[in-house]
Write an enzyme that holds these catalytic residues in place. Structure first.
Site, PDB file in Angstrom:
ATOM      1  N   ARG A  77       0.629  -0.938  -0.211  1.00 23.11           N
ATOM      2  CA  ARG A  77       0.353   0.133   0.018  1.00 23.11           C
ATOM      3  C   ARG A  77       0.908   0.992   0.366  1.00 23.11           C
ATOM      4  NH1 ARG A  77      -2.038   2.257   4.680  1.00 23.11           N
ATOM      5  NH2 ARG A  77      -2.804  -0.353   5.348  1.00 23.11           N
ATOM      6  N   LYS A 227      -6.065   5.610 -20.003  1.00 19.86           N
ATOM      7  CA  LYS A 227      -7.062   5.907 -21.073  1.00 19.86           C
ATOM      8  C   LYS A 227      -5.184   5.711 -21.611  1.00 19.86           C
ATOM      9  CE  LYS A 227     -10.497   7.429 -19.149  1.00 19.86           C
ATOM     10  NZ  LYS A 227     -10.199   7.797 -17.719  1.00 19.86           N
TER      11      LYS A 227
HETATM   12  C1  4LM Z   1     -14.218   9.874 -19.760  1.00 19.72           C
HETATM   13  N1  4LM Z   1     -12.658   9.377 -17.712  1.00 19.72           N
HETATM   14  O1  4LM Z   1     -13.969  11.068 -20.080  1.00 19.72           O
HETATM   15  P1  4LM Z   1     -10.367   6.879 -13.732  1.00 19.72           P
HETATM   16  N2  4LM Z   1      -9.194  12.667 -15.926  1.00 19.72           N
HETATM   17  C2  4LM Z   1      -9.815  12.613 -16.894  1.00 19.72           C
HETATM   18  C3  4LM Z   1     -10.466  12.246 -17.041  1.00 19.72           C
HETATM   19  O2  4LM Z   1     -11.369  12.071 -18.382  1.00 19.72           O
HETATM   20  C4  4LM Z   1     -10.801  10.603 -16.735  1.00 19.72           C
HETATM   21  C5  4LM Z   1     -10.442  10.695 -15.113  1.00 19.72           C
HETATM   22  C6  4LM Z   1     -10.134  11.866 -14.629  1.00 19.72           C
HETATM   23  C7  4LM Z   1     -13.597   8.894 -17.990  1.00 19.72           C
HETATM   24  C8  4LM Z   1     -13.995   8.098 -17.455  1.00 19.72           C
HETATM   25  C9  4LM Z   1     -15.834   7.355 -17.699  1.00 19.72           C
HETATM   26  C10 4LM Z   1      -9.365  13.927 -17.374  1.00 19.72           C
HETATM   27  C11 4LM Z   1     -12.013   9.669 -16.560  1.00 19.72           C
HETATM   28  C12 4LM Z   1     -10.826   9.606 -13.830  1.00 19.72           C
HETATM   29  O3  4LM Z   1     -11.109   6.361 -14.523  1.00 19.72           O
HETATM   30  O4  4LM Z   1     -10.204   6.726 -12.652  1.00 19.72           O
HETATM   31  O5  4LM Z   1      -8.837   6.198 -14.398  1.00 19.72           O
HETATM   32  O6  4LM Z   1     -10.274   8.412 -14.275  1.00 19.72           O
HETATM   33  O7  4LM Z   1     -15.065   8.842 -20.384  1.00 19.72           O
END
Ligand code: 4LM
Length: 411
Positions: A77, A227
């Site tokens: 952790r 992503k």
């Molecule tokens: C989406 N996005 O847009 P986790 N920061 C940005 C993001 O686009 C996202 C996150 C943080 C999308 C998810 C369903 C600019 C997420 C959050 O999903 O927690 O890895 O990231 O489609």
């Protein structure tokens, strides 16, 4: 060898005009930084360390590690060898002193914000944010006495007008999810620094291959590694990068004690594998998106295209300055509004309807009813997210095939 490349990277951050010239160095670092097969019996690919805990020959050494007087892993952790390799690689690629792996992008953002903010502090965030980040700020942090103020950070003067000694963090995405607004990282970071605030940039859309915010004066970078960094739609993960002092604090407070949003070693392995091809993939995503954005822009049924590579985009000049290319994300609006957008999505065959982005597969979604449904419709209107907006994450397929699919569905 590594030192030479790192020096080149640092020089590149100082002189963005060199950004493209160091592509080779970035690509090499994305594959090699932090790992020498000779340290692992010649294994070309880094080993996957699944161990949750780490033993020492005597109690004194483990105690010293707890006290911070000896280096070494204690418990996964806090740190883990496979995650640590990804952290080192991400630090190099972002031009940061240190980085931290987390269980998701939201885990990265939460761990950073819970560490740095205290009741009574103010966070100034851009007017457009990913839906769950907006919810974390307005439904989460706000409950604990943190003042959340949204400002249009594409206008640096708007920040200068409201920033105060209560402002602890200035937070933004560039390009912003979902409407592709561009924020001038250097201008905003300079204003924040002068006021004693920390600039935190969500670099998920651009990735360090296209933009390195720390080189423009930002203090911290966060990523949804789910992503482009992972790149294959098979892992949920996050990263924070910044100074060693801030990253150590976020690791020991926000990650270890407050959120526990730890990166799994298997996730680290998948992201390490994804990052090796990040430059190749980002070049392809960017060139295909540029072709498709122009095609959409010329289409009779399309009312507006939001893509920073288009001359007509309000942030085009800033994007040219701070991005090596314009990335793979496009947002657009149809003349028939929301219903036409939903009909378009229903009419596609090759392009899949799904949230998330940065995968090999091209994805389309409707932010108002999906990724940005955490905003009320009034909030979306206030924050520049139109009900008819459709978002495309351009994948790695042949752009002609994607255009053929869009053409058929738009007709
Ligand atoms: C989406 N996005 O847009 P986790 N920061 C940005 C993001 O686009 C996202 C996150 C943080 C999308 C998810 C369903 C600019 C997420 C959050 O999903 O927690 O890895 O990231 O489609």
């Amino acid at each position: 060898m590594a030192t030479k490349f790192i020096e080149a990277l640092v020089r590149a951050q100082q002189d963005t005009a060199m950004h493209k010239a160091v592509d080779h160095d970035f690509s090499t670092l994305a594959i090699h930084a932090g790992y020498d097969p000779a340290d692992e019996q010649g294994a070309l690919c880094p080993p996957l360390h699944l161990s949750s805990t780490f033993t020492t020959p005597d109690a004194q050494l483990l105690g010293d590690r707890f006290a911070g007087e000896a280096q070494g892993h204690i418990y996964s952790r806090i740190s883990n060898p496979t995650v640590a390799l990804l952290e080192e690689r991400m630090a190099v690629l972002e031009g940061a002193e240190a980085a931290l792996g987390t269980g998701s992008g939201m885990g990265a953002i939460s761990a950073a914000l819970w560490t740095l903010l205290e009741p009574g502090d103010e966070i100034i965030a851009d007017s457009t944010l990913y839906g769950c980040t907006f919810a974390l700020l307005n439904h989460g942090l706000a409950k604990f006495g943190i003042k959340v103020r949204h400002v249009d950070l594409s206008d640096p003067q708007a920040l200068a007008d409201v920033i105060s000694d209560k402002t602890r963090i200035v937070y933004f995405e560039t390009p912003a999810n979902p409407n592709m607004r561009i924020v001038d990282i250097a201008a905003i970071s300079a204003i924040a620094r002068a006021a004693g605030a920390i600039t935190l940039v969500d670099n998920t859309y651009a990735t360090p291959y296209l933009t390195r915010p720390i080189g423009f004066g930002a203090d911290l970078v966060v990523h949804s590694a789910t992503k482009y960094l992972g790149g294959h739609g098979d892992v949920v993960a996050g990263v924070v990068a910044g100074s060693k002092e801030l990253i150590d604090r976020i690791r020991m407070e926000g990650l270890k004690d407050m959120t526990g949003s730890v990166m799994n070693p298997f996730a680290a392995m998948l992201v390490l594998r994804g990052v090796k091809t990040l430059p190749l993939r980002m070049n392809r995503h960017s060139s295909s998106a540029a072709i498709i954005a122009r095609w959409l822009d010329d289409h009779a049924n399309v009312a507006a295209v939001h893509f920073p590579g288009l001359d007509s985009h309000a942030g085009h000049a800033i994007a040219r300055r701070q991005m090596a290319d314009f990335g793979g994300m496009i947002a657009f609006e149809l003349k028939g509004g929301k219903q036409a957008g939903l009909d378009l999505i229903a009419g596609l065959d090759l392009i899949h309807c799904a949230v998330s982005l940065g995968d090999a597969e091209t994805l389309i979604q409707h932010p108002a009813s999906m990724t940005h449904s955490t905003y009320t419709s009034e909030e979306r209107a206030l924050h520049g997210i139109s009900e008819g907006l459709v978002r495309l994450s351009i994948g790695l397929e042949a752009p002609e095939d994607l255009i053929a699919d869009l053409d058929k569905a738009l007709a």
